[in-house]
Design a protein around this motif. Structure first.
Motif, PDB file in Angstrom:
ATOM      1  N   GLY A  10      13.526  30.017 153.425  1.00 10.42           N
ATOM      2  CA  GLY A  10      14.198  29.061 154.297  1.00 10.42           C
ATOM      3  C   GLY A  10      15.246  29.722 155.172  1.00 10.42           C
ATOM      4  N   LEU A  11      15.992  30.664 154.616  1.00  8.36           N
ATOM      5  CA  LEU A  11      16.981  31.389 155.412  1.00  8.36           C
ATOM      6  C   LEU A  11      16.308  32.212 156.507  1.00  8.36           C
ATOM      7  N   ALA A  12      15.131  32.773 156.207  1.00  6.36           N
ATOM      8  CA  ALA A  12      14.408  33.559 157.214  1.00  6.36           C
ATOM      9  C   ALA A  12      13.962  32.688 158.389  1.00  6.36           C
ATOM     10  N   THR A  13      13.622  31.412 158.126  1.00 10.49           N
ATOM     11  CA  THR A  13      13.167  30.532 159.210  1.00 10.49           C
ATOM     12  C   THR A  13      14.289  30.202 160.189  1.00 10.49           C
ATOM     13  N   GLN A  14      15.531  30.447 159.797  1.00 10.71           N
ATOM     14  CA  GLN A  14      16.653  30.120 160.684  1.00 10.71           C
ATOM     15  C   GLN A  14      16.716  31.048 161.896  1.00 10.71           C
ATOM     16  N   GLN A  15      15.898  32.103 161.882  1.00 11.86           N
ATOM     17  CA  GLN A  15      15.843  33.017 163.022  1.00 11.86           C
ATOM     18  C   GLN A  15      14.916  32.517 164.118  1.00 11.86           C
ATOM     19  N   VAL A  16      14.166  31.436 163.855  1.00 11.79           N
ATOM     20  CA  VAL A  16      13.212  30.902 164.838  1.00 11.79           C
ATOM     21  C   VAL A  16      13.976  29.980 165.775  1.00 11.79           C
ATOM     22  N   GLU A  17      14.486  30.515 166.861  1.00 10.52           N
ATOM     23  CA  GLU A  17      15.353  29.760 167.760  1.00 10.52           C
ATOM     24  C   GLU A  17      14.590  28.783 168.643  1.00 10.52           C
ATOM     25  N   ALA A  18      13.247  28.841 168.620  1.00 12.51           N
ATOM     26  CA  ALA A  18      12.456  27.907 169.423  1.00 12.51           C
ATOM     27  C   ALA A  18      12.524  26.482 168.879  1.00 12.51           C
ATOM     28  N   ILE A  19      13.024  26.329 167.649  1.00 10.10           N
ATOM     29  CA  ILE A  19      13.133  25.007 167.027  1.00 10.10           C
ATOM     30  C   ILE A  19      14.573  24.533 167.124  1.00 10.10           C
ATOM     31  N   PRO A  20      14.803  23.244 167.451  1.00  8.99           N
ATOM     32  CA  PRO A  20      16.168  22.718 167.515  1.00  8.99           C
ATOM     33  C   PRO A  20      16.945  22.955 166.222  1.00  8.99           C
ATOM     34  N   VAL A  21      18.252  23.053 166.368  1.00  4.78           N
ATOM     35  CA  VAL A  21      19.115  23.398 165.244  1.00  4.78           C
ATOM     36  C   VAL A  21      18.932  22.449 164.064  1.00  4.78           C
ATOM     37  N   GLN A  22      18.903  21.136 164.320  1.00  6.59           N
ATOM     38  CA  GLN A  22      18.793  20.179 163.217  1.00  6.59           C
ATOM     39  C   GLN A  22      17.470  20.315 162.484  1.00  6.59           C
ATOM     40  N   MET A  23      16.388  20.659 163.195  1.00  3.72           N
ATOM     41  CA  MET A  23      15.106  20.803 162.527  1.00  3.72           C
ATOM     42  C   MET A  23      15.003  22.130 161.788  1.00  3.72           C
ATOM     43  N   ARG A  24      15.701  23.135 162.280  1.00  2.00           N
ATOM     44  CA  ARG A  24      15.804  24.368 161.490  1.00  2.00           C
ATOM     45  C   ARG A  24      16.556  24.068 160.188  1.00  2.00           C
ATOM     46  N   ALA A  25      17.575  23.225 160.302  1.00  2.96           N
ATOM     47  CA  ALA A  25      18.278  22.795 159.087  1.00  2.96           C
ATOM     48  C   ALA A  25      17.322  22.055 158.166  1.00  2.96           C
ATOM     49  N   GLY A  26      16.385  21.282 158.758  1.00  4.55           N
ATOM     50  CA  GLY A  26      15.391  20.573 157.959  1.00  4.55           C
ATOM     51  C   GLY A  26      14.461  21.528 157.230  1.00  4.55           C
ATOM     52  N   LEU A  27      14.051  22.609 157.895  1.00  5.71           N
ATOM     53  CA  LEU A  27      13.209  23.614 157.238  1.00  5.71           C
ATOM     54  C   LEU A  27      13.952  24.252 156.064  1.00  5.71           C
ATOM     55  N   LEU A  28      15.229  24.538 156.270  1.00  9.42           N
ATOM     56  CA  LEU A  28      16.014  25.116 155.179  1.00  9.42           C
ATOM     57  C   LEU A  28      16.180  24.107 154.051  1.00  9.42           C
ATOM     58  N   PHE A  29      16.486  22.859 154.395  1.00  7.18           N
ATOM     59  CA  PHE A  29      16.628  21.810 153.378  1.00  7.18           C
ATOM     60  C   PHE A  29      15.342  21.656 152.570  1.00  7.18           C
ATOM     61  N   LEU A  30      14.189  21.709 153.249  1.00  6.14           N
ATOM     62  CA  LEU A  30      12.889  21.641 152.576  1.00  6.14           C
ATOM     63  C   LEU A  30      12.795  22.672 151.464  1.00  6.14           C
ATOM     64  N   THR A  31      13.220  23.898 151.755  1.00  6.34           N
ATOM     65  CA  THR A  31      13.064  24.986 150.779  1.00  6.34           C
ATOM     66  C   THR A  31      14.038  24.867 149.610  1.00  6.34           C
ATOM     67  N   LEU A  32      15.023  23.979 149.706  1.00  3.33           N
ATOM     68  CA  LEU A  32      16.010  23.825 148.635  1.00  3.33           C
ATOM     69  C   LEU A  32      15.665  22.699 147.667  1.00  3.33           C
ATOM     70  N   LEU A  33      14.569  21.997 147.932  1.00  3.33           N
ATOM     71  CA  LEU A  33      14.202  20.842 147.109  1.00  3.33           C
ATOM     72  C   LEU A  33      13.498  21.263 145.817  1.00  3.33           C
ATOM     73  N   PRO A  34      13.520  20.404 144.792  1.00  2.00           N
ATOM     74  CA  PRO A  34      12.751  20.679 143.563  1.00  2.00           C
ATOM     75  C   PRO A  34      11.265  20.455 143.780  1.00  2.00           C
ATOM     76  N   SER A  35      10.495  20.764 142.761  1.00  2.00           N
ATOM     77  CA  SER A  35       9.043  20.582 142.821  1.00  2.00           C
ATOM     78  C   SER A  35       8.675  19.111 142.679  1.00  2.00           C
ATOM     79  N   THR A  36       7.462  18.781 143.099  1.00  2.00           N
ATOM     80  CA  THR A  36       6.941  17.437 142.857  1.00  2.00           C
ATOM     81  C   THR A  36       6.610  17.280 141.371  1.00  2.00           C
ATOM     82  N   VAL A  37       6.433  16.039 140.949  1.00  2.00           N
ATOM     83  CA  VAL A  37       6.039  15.782 139.561  1.00  2.00           C
ATOM     84  C   VAL A  37       4.587  15.320 139.504  1.00  2.00           C
ATOM     85  N   GLN A  38       4.311  14.138 140.088  1.00  2.00           N
ATOM     86  CA  GLN A  38       2.981  13.541 139.943  1.00  2.00           C
ATOM     87  C   GLN A  38       1.870  14.443 140.473  1.00  2.00           C
ATOM     88  N   SER A  39       2.008  14.928 141.704  1.00  2.00           N
ATOM     89  CA  SER A  39       0.904  15.702 142.288  1.00  2.00           C
ATOM     90  C   SER A  39       0.751  17.067 141.620  1.00  2.00           C
TER      91      SER A  39
END
Length: 329
Positions: free
Chosen positions: A84-113
């Motif tokens: 997730g930290l590495a994706t923050q170098q992709v400046e073609a994506i808006p700042v808030q969505m780069r934050a979303g990519l980083l937030f994605l990588t900080l989440l726990p695993s799914t349970v049901q699936s």
């Protein structure tokens, strides 16, 4: 029809419908305030039910098969955040969505699936239940801590979007309901077990309401004027790349640790997944309403991609039970 359901997850279709509804008919003014109150109540209910569902046996059994569980948690809460930290170098994506990519990588695993795909692949289902449950249990604390630690400095300072009342929200809307639900399990555990389908609909309904509230606020703030189709496509490609890296890593780590085929399946499916069901309410607590929509877009994209890819892998592994399929991956 079953193949269509695997490719197009019905719940994701409902999430997309909520995004579309918020895009054309966003909640505004007093309506937005009312929707926000119900969304907050939905977050509390979600974590109360999560606590009620988790048995004491699952917690204590987490100490067994420690090598497998540590490998899964390490992938979820160490490897993923580094990516997730590495994706923050992709400046073609808006700042808030780069934050979303980083937030994605900080989440726990799914349970049901994760459990379902492990079962289809003929892996160690019991270990998958423990790994996925432990990941979600730790995620209630670790995800906010990682957000505070990493998102303050990443994505152009997007971490500053976290409100000062976030700690209070984590305690009152996440931890306290979870603990109360778990403490109430001796009295309501039987009801929860008997009405899993009904409570599952309550879970999903709460998440849909939270998504509608979040995207309504983002649309009012001009979300779709700030995001292009090209940026959405780039996020999808990055999501595919992230998943591919983690799948290859978990395959190699399983071999390195000498895990059995059944446990290697658990590591791959529990270690490569990210929970939309947990991510939506946590984002609703940690970020202001106008920021939640853009931050959740990468989570929704990754959710669908992981379902499609892991469904194919699970069928492939399951069709060759007892073979050296994982070694050939």
């Amino acid at each position: 029809m079953s193949r269509l359901r695997e490719i197009a997850d019905p719940f994701l279709m409902l999430l997309i419908a909520m995004v579309a509804l918020a895009s054309f008919m966003p909640a505004r003014g007093e309506g937005a305030h009312v929707v926000g109150i119900f969304a907050d109540a939905g977050i509390v209910l979600l974590f109360f039910l999560h606590g009620a569902k988790l048995s004491r046996d699952a917690i204590w059994n987490g100490a067994k098969a420690w090598k497998l569980h540590l490998a899964t948690l390490g992938t979820t809460f160490a490897l993923f955040p580094l990516i997730g930290l590495a994706t923050q170098q992709v400046e073609a994506i808006p700042v808030q969505m780069r934050a979303g990519l980083l937030f994605l990588t900080l989440l726990p695993s799914t349970v049901q699936s994760s459990i379902a795909f492990t079962a289809i692949a003929r892996g160690n289902v019991a270990a998958a239940v423990v790994s996925a449950s432990f990941s979600n249990l730790l995620g209630i604390v670790l995800t906010p801590l990682l957000v505070a630690l990493l998102m303050q400095k990443a994505a152009g300072g997007a971490g500053s979007l976290i409100s000062l009342s976030a700690i209070e929200g984590i305690v009152l809307q996440l931890l306290l309901p979870f603990l109360l639900g778990h403490l109430a399990r001796p009295w309501i555990g039987g009801f929860v077990s008997r009405h899993k389908a009904m409570l599952g609909r309550v879970d999903r309904g709460s998440i849909l309401l939270i998504v509608y509230s979040a995207f309504s606020a983002a649309v009012v703030e001009g979300l779709w004027h700030k995001v292009s189709r090209g940026e959405l496509m780039l996020m999808a490609l990055l999501s595919i790349a992230i998943l591919a890296v983690v799948l290859l890593f978990t395959w190699g780590l399983g071999k390195l640790l000498g895990l059995s085929r059944e446990d290697a399946v658990v590591l791959q499916f529990c270690g490569s997944k990210k929970s939309l069901a947990t991510g939506v309410p946590i984002a609703g607590v940690l970020f202001p309403a106008s920021a939640v929509g853009p931050i959740l877009l990468p989570v929704m994209l990754f959710h669908q991609i992981q379902l499609m890819v892991c469904a194919g892998l699970a069928r492939r592994y399951g069709s060759r039970e007892g073979s050296s399929e994982l070694k050939e991956f």
